[in-house]
Design an enzyme around this catalytic site. Structure first.
Site, mmCIF file in Angstrom:
data_model
loop_
_atom_site.group_PDB
_atom_site.id
_atom_site.type_symbol
_atom_site.label_atom_id
_atom_site.label_comp_id
_atom_site.label_asym_id
_atom_site.label_seq_id
_atom_site.Cartn_x
_atom_site.Cartn_y
_atom_site.Cartn_z
ATOM 1 N N LYS A 1 0.812 -1.214 0.000
ATOM 2 C CA LYS A 1 0.000 0.000 0.000
ATOM 3 C C LYS A 1 0.850 1.270 0.000
ATOM 4 O O LYS A 1 2.057 1.254 0.247
ATOM 5 C CB LYS A 1 -0.988 -0.027 1.163
ATOM 6 C CG LYS A 1 -2.092 -1.062 0.898
ATOM 7 C CD LYS A 1 -3.306 -0.875 1.755
ATOM 8 C CE LYS A 1 -4.423 -1.819 1.273
ATOM 9 N NZ LYS A 1 -5.580 -1.808 2.172
ATOM 10 N N ARG B 1 -3.541 -10.595 4.732
ATOM 11 C CA ARG B 1 -3.941 -10.539 3.326
ATOM 12 C C ARG B 1 -2.802 -9.907 2.529
ATOM 13 O O ARG B 1 -2.494 -8.727 2.698
ATOM 14 C CB ARG B 1 -5.231 -9.720 3.189
ATOM 15 C CG ARG B 1 -5.763 -9.617 1.760
ATOM 16 C CD ARG B 1 -7.047 -8.777 1.732
ATOM 17 N NE ARG B 1 -7.589 -8.685 0.374
ATOM 18 C CZ ARG B 1 -7.245 -7.753 -0.502
ATOM 19 N NH1 ARG B 1 -6.339 -6.826 -0.190
ATOM 20 N NH2 ARG B 1 -7.792 -7.736 -1.710
#
Length: 348
Positions: free
Chosen positions: A289, A324
Site C-alpha cells: 500500500k 492478506r
C-alpha cells in the site's frame, strides 16, 4: 456461541509477549487462542485520554475473556496461528497487478502458485484503490464467478473469499464455490449484503472505510483515528448481529489505506491489539500500500515487497489471525522464521 460487545467507551489493549519470555509470565493467557502469543497485562484507555495498565482482571473479566478466547475456525481452518490470504485480482486496473490474471487460465496458475504458501485465496473483480470507479454488477460477476468455478473445477479446496461490496456479486461467487465474503464497506454499500451473509452462513469481513474508493482520500480526517475505526467496527458488528449474522462468522479489518493518511495507518498498525477485545478474528490488509512507498520512497507497488513483509510481521506479532498479502512466498518465509524464533521449531 456466547458473545458480548466490549464497553464502547474504553479500550482494553493486551500487551502480548511471545516465545521464551512468555513462559515467565503468570498468569499466562493466550492471545485469541494463539500458539505463539501470550499476555498477562493490558492497557486500559478511555475517551477522555486517561490510560492505565491493568494486571488484575477482577473488574474487567469479560474483556479479558474475550481477548483470550480461541477464535472460531474459518471454514474449517484453525486460527490459532497467523494464516496467509493470497490476493488474486482479476481486474484490468488493480494498483498492484491489474490485467495479469484476468483469464481463468492465468488466475488458476497464479492461485496454484500462491497456495504453496497461502491457506486462503481472496478473489477481487473491482479495484478499490484510491480514485477507482465503480464496476457494474454484471461485469464484476463476469470477472469473478468463472474464475472461482474454474478453481473449484481444478480441485482447489482451500477457502476462497470474494472481495466485493455488492450482494449480487457475492451471491454469484458463493454459488460458484466461494465461501467467505470480504466487504470493504462493511455492508454499508449494498443494503442486501447483510441478509445474504445471514442466509448463506458465509463468514464476512467487516472493514473500516469512509465514503467510496473514488473519493475516500478526501475524507481522511479524524479527531482520533483509533477511536473512529473502533466506533465504526462496533456499529458494523451491531448491524451484523441485528441482521442475524452469527458472531462466529464475523472478521474485523481496520482498513489500512482506506481513507487514511500515512500517519493514520501507522497509528493503527501500532495499536492493532486494540481490536482484540471484540473477541473476533482480525484481518490485516496492508500489502504494497501507498504508505509503504511514502515512508521508503518505493514509487511502484512492485517495489514494496520488503516493506509489506515487515508490516505482515508486525501484524503477526500483534496477534492478527489473517494476513492478506500479494507476496505469499516472501510472507511465508518471514512468518516461518518468526514462528521458529518463538519456539515453534524442532530439529529432526
Amino acid at each position: 456461541m456466547s458473545f458480548s460487545l466490549p464497553d464502547p467507551d474504553q479500550i482494553l489493549q493486551p500487551l502480548p509477549r511471545s516465545g521464551a519470555s512468555a513462559a515467565q509470565t503468570a498468569p499466562r493467557r493466550s492471545l485469541g487462542g494463539s500458539r505463539h502469543l501470550w499476555w498477562n497485562e493490558a492497557r486500559l484507555s478511555g475517551r477522555d485520554g486517561t490510560a492505565a495498565e491493568v494486571r488484575d482482571d477482577a473488574h474487567h473479566g469479560a474483556g479479558f475473556a474475550r481477548i483470550s478466547a480461541a477464535r472460531a475456525d474459518l471454514v474449517g481452518l484453525s486460527l490459532n496461528q497467523p494464516r496467509i490470504m493470497g490476493i488474486l485480482n482479476v481486474t484490468p486496473d488493480s494498483f498492484s497487478d491489474g490485467g495479469r490474471h484476468n483469464l481463468p487460465e492465468a488466475a488458476l496458475a497464479r492461485a496454484q502458485e500462491m497456495l504453496r504458501d497461502a491457506e486462503i485465496l481472496d478473489i477481487g473483480g473491482e479495484s478499490t484503490r484510491p480514485g477507482a470507479a465503480e464496476v457494474p454488477v454484471a461485469e464484476e460477476i463476469a470477472r469473478t464467478a468463472p474464475v472461482i468455478a474454474a478453481l473449484r473445477a481444478a480441485g482447489i479446496t482451500a477457502p476462497i473469499s470474494i472481495d466485493t461490496r455488492k450482494a449480487a456479486v457475492a451471491e454469484a461467487a458463493l454459488q460458484a464455490g466461494a465461501n467467505i465474503i470480504n466487504d470493504v464497506s462493511a455492508m454499508r454499500f449494498d443494503p442486501d449484503m447483510a441478509a445474504l451473509a445471514a442466509q448463506s452462513g458465509a463468514p464476512i469481513v467487516l472493514m473500516h472505510s469512509v465514503a467510496t474508493p473514488e473519493t475516500m482520500q478526501k475524507h481522511a480526517h479524524y479527531d482520533d483515528v483509533l477511536w473512529a475505526v473502533r466506533d465504526h467496527l462496533f456499529q458494523r458488528v451491531e448491524a451484523a448481529l441485528s441482521a442475524g449474522i452469527r458472531p462466529e462468522n464475523l472478521i474485523l479489518d481496520p482498513g489500512i489505506g482506506f481513507g487514511k493518511t500515512t500517519a493514520h495507518d501507522l497509528q493503527l498498525l501500532r495499536d492493532l491489539g486494540s481490536f482484540h477485545e471484540f473477541g473476533l478474528p482480525l484481518l490485516l490488509g496492508a500489502s504494497r500500500k501507498k504508505f509503504i512507498g511514502a515512508i521508503t520512497g518505493a514509487a511502484t507497488a512492485s517495489e514494496r515487497v520488503s516493506g509489506s513483509v515487515a508490516v505482515a510481521l508486525q501484524g503477526a506479532a500483534s496477534g492478527v489471525q489473517i494476513l492478506r498479502v500479494h507476496d505469499t512466498r516472501e510472507t511465508r518465509q518471514a512468518l516461518s522464521i518468526w514462528q521458529a524464533i518463538q519456539g515453534n521449531y524442532h530439529e529432526e
